[in-house]
Design a protein around this motif. Structure first.
Motif, short mmCIF file in Angstrom:
data_model
loop_
_atom_site.label_atom_id
_atom_site.label_comp_id
_atom_site.label_asym_id
_atom_site.label_seq_id
_atom_site.Cartn_x
_atom_site.Cartn_y
_atom_site.Cartn_z
N PRO A 118 0.84 -1.21 0.00
CA PRO A 118 0.00 0.00 0.00
C PRO A 118 0.87 1.26 0.00
CG PRO A 118 -0.82 -1.59 1.59
CD PRO A 118 0.50 -2.12 1.10
N GLN A 119 0.34 2.31 -0.65
CA GLN A 119 1.07 3.58 -0.74
C GLN A 119 0.15 4.74 -0.37
OE1 GLN A 119 4.32 3.93 -1.41
NE2 GLN A 119 4.55 1.71 -1.69
N GLN A 120 0.72 5.70 0.35
CA GLN A 120 0.00 6.93 0.66
C GLN A 120 0.30 7.99 -0.38
OE1 GLN A 120 1.23 8.14 4.56
NE2 GLN A 120 -0.04 6.64 5.62
N MET A 121 -0.64 8.86 -0.59
CA MET A 121 -0.43 10.02 -1.46
C MET A 121 0.68 10.89 -0.86
SD MET A 121 -3.32 12.85 -2.48
CE MET A 121 -4.47 11.56 -3.01
N PRO A 122 1.75 11.16 -1.62
CA PRO A 122 2.83 11.97 -1.04
C PRO A 122 2.55 13.46 -1.08
CG PRO A 122 3.45 11.19 -3.21
CD PRO A 122 2.09 10.63 -2.93
N LEU A 123 3.21 14.17 -0.21
CA LEU A 123 3.23 15.63 -0.27
C LEU A 123 4.27 16.06 -1.29
CD1 LEU A 123 3.22 16.43 3.55
CD2 LEU A 123 1.37 17.00 1.96
N LEU A 124 4.04 17.18 -1.94
CA LEU A 124 5.01 17.70 -2.89
C LEU A 124 6.36 17.92 -2.21
CD1 LEU A 124 5.86 18.82 -5.63
CD2 LEU A 124 4.92 21.04 -4.94
N LYS A 125 6.36 18.41 -0.98
CA LYS A 125 7.63 18.70 -0.32
C LYS A 125 8.44 17.43 -0.07
CE LYS A 125 5.71 18.95 4.41
NZ LYS A 125 5.46 19.86 5.55
N GLU A 126 7.76 16.29 0.10
CA GLU A 126 8.48 15.02 0.25
C GLU A 126 9.23 14.66 -1.02
OE1 GLU A 126 6.32 11.72 2.51
OE2 GLU A 126 4.64 12.99 1.85
N VAL A 127 8.56 14.84 -2.16
CA VAL A 127 9.19 14.52 -3.44
C VAL A 127 10.34 15.48 -3.72
CG1 VAL A 127 8.83 14.12 -5.89
CG2 VAL A 127 6.97 13.67 -4.28
N LEU A 128 10.14 16.76 -3.45
CA LEU A 128 11.20 17.74 -3.69
C LEU A 128 12.44 17.43 -2.84
CD1 LEU A 128 9.22 21.11 -3.92
CD2 LEU A 128 10.07 19.68 -5.78
N LYS A 129 12.23 17.05 -1.61
CA LYS A 129 13.37 16.71 -0.74
C LYS A 129 14.09 15.47 -1.25
CE LYS A 129 11.57 18.95 3.43
NZ LYS A 129 11.01 18.75 4.78
N LEU A 130 13.34 14.51 -1.78
CA LEU A 130 13.95 13.33 -2.39
C LEU A 130 14.82 13.72 -3.59
CD1 LEU A 130 14.15 10.20 -2.96
CD2 LEU A 130 12.13 10.52 -4.41
N ILE A 131 14.26 14.55 -4.46
CA ILE A 131 14.96 14.95 -5.67
C ILE A 131 16.21 15.77 -5.35
CG2 ILE A 131 14.78 16.35 -7.78
CD1 ILE A 131 13.40 13.63 -7.90
N LYS A 132 16.14 16.56 -4.31
CA LYS A 132 17.28 17.41 -3.97
C LYS A 132 18.48 16.61 -3.47
CE LYS A 132 18.32 21.86 -1.80
NZ LYS A 132 17.91 22.90 -0.83
N GLN A 133 18.28 15.35 -3.13
CA GLN A 133 19.37 14.51 -2.63
C GLN A 133 20.34 14.10 -3.74
OE1 GLN A 133 17.61 11.18 -0.56
NE2 GLN A 133 16.51 12.50 0.88
N GLN A 134 19.95 14.33 -5.00
CA GLN A 134 20.83 13.94 -6.10
C GLN A 134 20.92 15.08 -7.13
OE1 GLN A 134 19.10 13.06 -9.45
NE2 GLN A 134 17.67 14.37 -8.32
N HIS A 135 21.86 14.98 -8.03
CA HIS A 135 22.14 16.07 -8.96
C HIS A 135 22.06 15.63 -10.42
CE1 HIS A 135 24.52 18.69 -5.84
NE2 HIS A 135 23.23 18.59 -5.57
N GLN A 136 21.18 14.65 -10.71
CA GLN A 136 21.06 14.17 -12.09
C GLN A 136 19.67 14.39 -12.68
OE1 GLN A 136 22.43 10.13 -12.50
NE2 GLN A 136 24.53 10.66 -11.93
N THR A 137 18.65 14.12 -11.88
CA THR A 137 17.27 14.16 -12.36
C THR A 137 16.52 15.34 -11.76
OG1 THR A 137 17.24 11.75 -12.58
CG2 THR A 137 15.11 12.85 -12.48
N ARG A 138 15.74 16.01 -12.61
CA ARG A 138 14.92 17.12 -12.13
C ARG A 138 13.44 16.72 -12.12
NH1 ARG A 138 17.35 22.04 -15.70
NH2 ARG A 138 17.85 20.36 -17.16
N VAL A 139 12.61 17.58 -11.56
CA VAL A 139 11.18 17.27 -11.43
C VAL A 139 10.34 18.37 -12.05
CG1 VAL A 139 11.12 18.25 -9.09
CG2 VAL A 139 9.30 16.72 -9.83
N SER A 140 9.40 17.97 -12.91
CA SER A 140 8.47 18.90 -13.55
C SER A 140 7.12 18.79 -12.86
CB SER A 140 8.34 18.58 -15.04
OG SER A 140 7.53 19.54 -15.67
N ILE A 141 6.63 19.91 -12.37
CA ILE A 141 5.40 19.96 -11.58
C ILE A 141 4.24 20.39 -12.47
CG2 ILE A 141 4.25 21.09 -9.63
CD1 ILE A 141 7.12 21.60 -8.51
N GLN A 142 3.17 19.59 -12.47
CA GLN A 142 1.98 19.95 -13.24
C GLN A 142 0.84 20.31 -12.28
OE1 GLN A 142 0.48 17.05 -16.06
NE2 GLN A 142 -0.70 18.61 -17.13
N PRO A 143 0.51 21.59 -12.17
CA PRO A 143 -0.59 22.00 -11.28
C PRO A 143 -1.94 21.67 -11.92
CG PRO A 143 0.38 23.92 -12.35
CD PRO A 143 1.17 22.74 -12.81
#
Length: 272
Positions: A118-143
Motif C-alpha cells: 500500500p502507498q499513501q499520497m505523497p506531499l510535494l515537499k516530500e518529493v522535492l526533498k527526495l529529488i534534492k538529494q541527487q544532482h542528475q534528475t529534475r522534477v516537472s510539476i503539473q498543477p
C-alpha cells in the motif's frame, strides 16, 4: 607568500563551489508520473525508480488540500487509483493519507500486497526533498488546480529552483510560473490540433522553454518550426516502442512516457 596562499585558496574554493553545482542529465526522457509503468503512479516508489533508471526529468501532478497542503495526485478524486473515493480539494491531508493509492496498479497487474505494498499520497515537499538529494534528475510539476503560487513558494523555500520545472496546458498557470520565477523552465503542453504558429508566438512572448504536443499531432514540419523558434519540441505520452522510434527519427527531443527505461534503451541503441 600571502598572495600565493590567497590565490591557492581562491582556486580551491572555486573548485569546491563548482563541484557542488548540480550536473543534470540531458537525455530527453521524462518519466510520466514517475516510472509509472513499473510502480503505482505519483508515488514515492515511482519517483525513486524514475531517478534510478536515469530519466533526466520526472513529472508529477499536484492539488491543494482543504487544509492547504500540496499533494501529488493526478485526478480530482481518489476513485481511480485508490481503495476509497475522496475529493482531494475538499479533504484534509490526514484524510487522504488513509487512501491506498496503489490499489488500481495492484489490481491491474494482479499483484499481491506483498508484491505491491500500500502507498499513501505523497506531499510535494516530500518529493522535492527526495529529488534534492541527487544532482542528475529534475522534477516537472503539473498543477491540476490554481496552486501555482503555493508551489513556487515551496520551491523557493526549499531552495529547489535548479531542480524544478513546470508543465501544463493552462496558459494562465504557466504564465504565473514565469511571473513568479522567471528562471524556472516551463514545458507548455499542447493538443494534437493546436495552432502551432500561435503557440510558438505565445511561448516566445512568455519566455517558455518548450512546446510539448500530443503525439498524434506531430509532423516533421511542426518539429522544424518549434526548433527554428529555439524551443524544445516534446510529446506526451508515449509508451509504444515503434512510435518512440518514429518520433525520435522526426527530431523530437523530449518524450513523456510511463516506460522511461524502455525509452532510454531505445535512445542508447540509436547512438551505438
Amino acid at each position: 607568500m600571502k598572495s600565493t596562499f590567497a590565490i591557492l585558496f581562491a582556486l580551491t574554493l572555486t573548485t569546491l563551489l563548482s563541484a557542488a553545482e548540480p550536473v543534470f542529465l540531458q537525455n530527453g526522457v521524462t518519466a510520466h508520473r514517475g516510472n509509472s509503468g513499473a510502480h503505482p503512479e505519483n508515488t514515492m516508489p515511482a519517483f525513486r525508480s524514475g531517478v534510478a533508471v536515469g530519466a533526466d526529468w520526472i513529472e508529477l501532478d499536484i492539488f491543494q488540500t482543504k487544509d492547504g497542503q500540496l499533494v501529488v495526485t493526478h485526478d480530482k478524486t481518489t476513485q481511480r487509483v485508490g481503495d476509497k473515493n475522496l475529493d482531494v480539494a475538499n479533504s484534509t491531508f490526514e484524510e487522504l493519507k488513509t487512501v491506498d493509492v496503489a490499489t488500481d496498479f495492484r489490481k491491474r497487474h494482479q499483484l499481491s500486497k506483498e508484491e505491491c505494498p500500500p502507498q499513501q499520497m505523497p506531499l510535494l515537499k516530500e518529493v522535492l526533498k527526495l529529488i534534492k538529494q541527487q544532482h542528475q534528475t529534475r522534477v516537472s510539476i503539473q498543477p491540476k488546480a490554481d496552486c501555482v503560487k503555493a508551489a513556487v513558494s515551496l520551491v523557493k523555500r526549499l531552495n529547489m529552483g535548479p531542480w524544478v520545472g513546470f508543465n501544463d496546458g493552462n496558459l494562465n498557470y504557466m504564465s504565473q510560473v514565469k511571473q513568479l520565477a522567471p528562471t524556472i523552465p516551463v514545458f507548455w503542453d499542447r493538443g494534437a490540433d493546436t495552432d502551432l504558429d500561435a503557440d510558438i508566438k505565445i511561448a516566445k512572448q512568455r519566455g517558455f522553454e518548450a512546446l510539448v504536443l500530443h503525439f498524434k499531432g506531430i509532423t516533421p514540419d511542426k518539429v522544424r518550426k518549434i526548433k527554428a523558434a529555439d524551443l524544445e519540441p516534446g510529446v506526451w505520452t508515449v509508451n509504444d516502442p515503434a512510435l518512440m522510434k518514429q518520433l525520435l527519427t522526426q527530431g523530437i527531443e523530449r518524450i513523456y512516457t510511463d516506460e522511461p527505461a524502455l525509452l532510454l534503451h531505445l535512445k542508447q541503441h540509436r547512438s551505438d
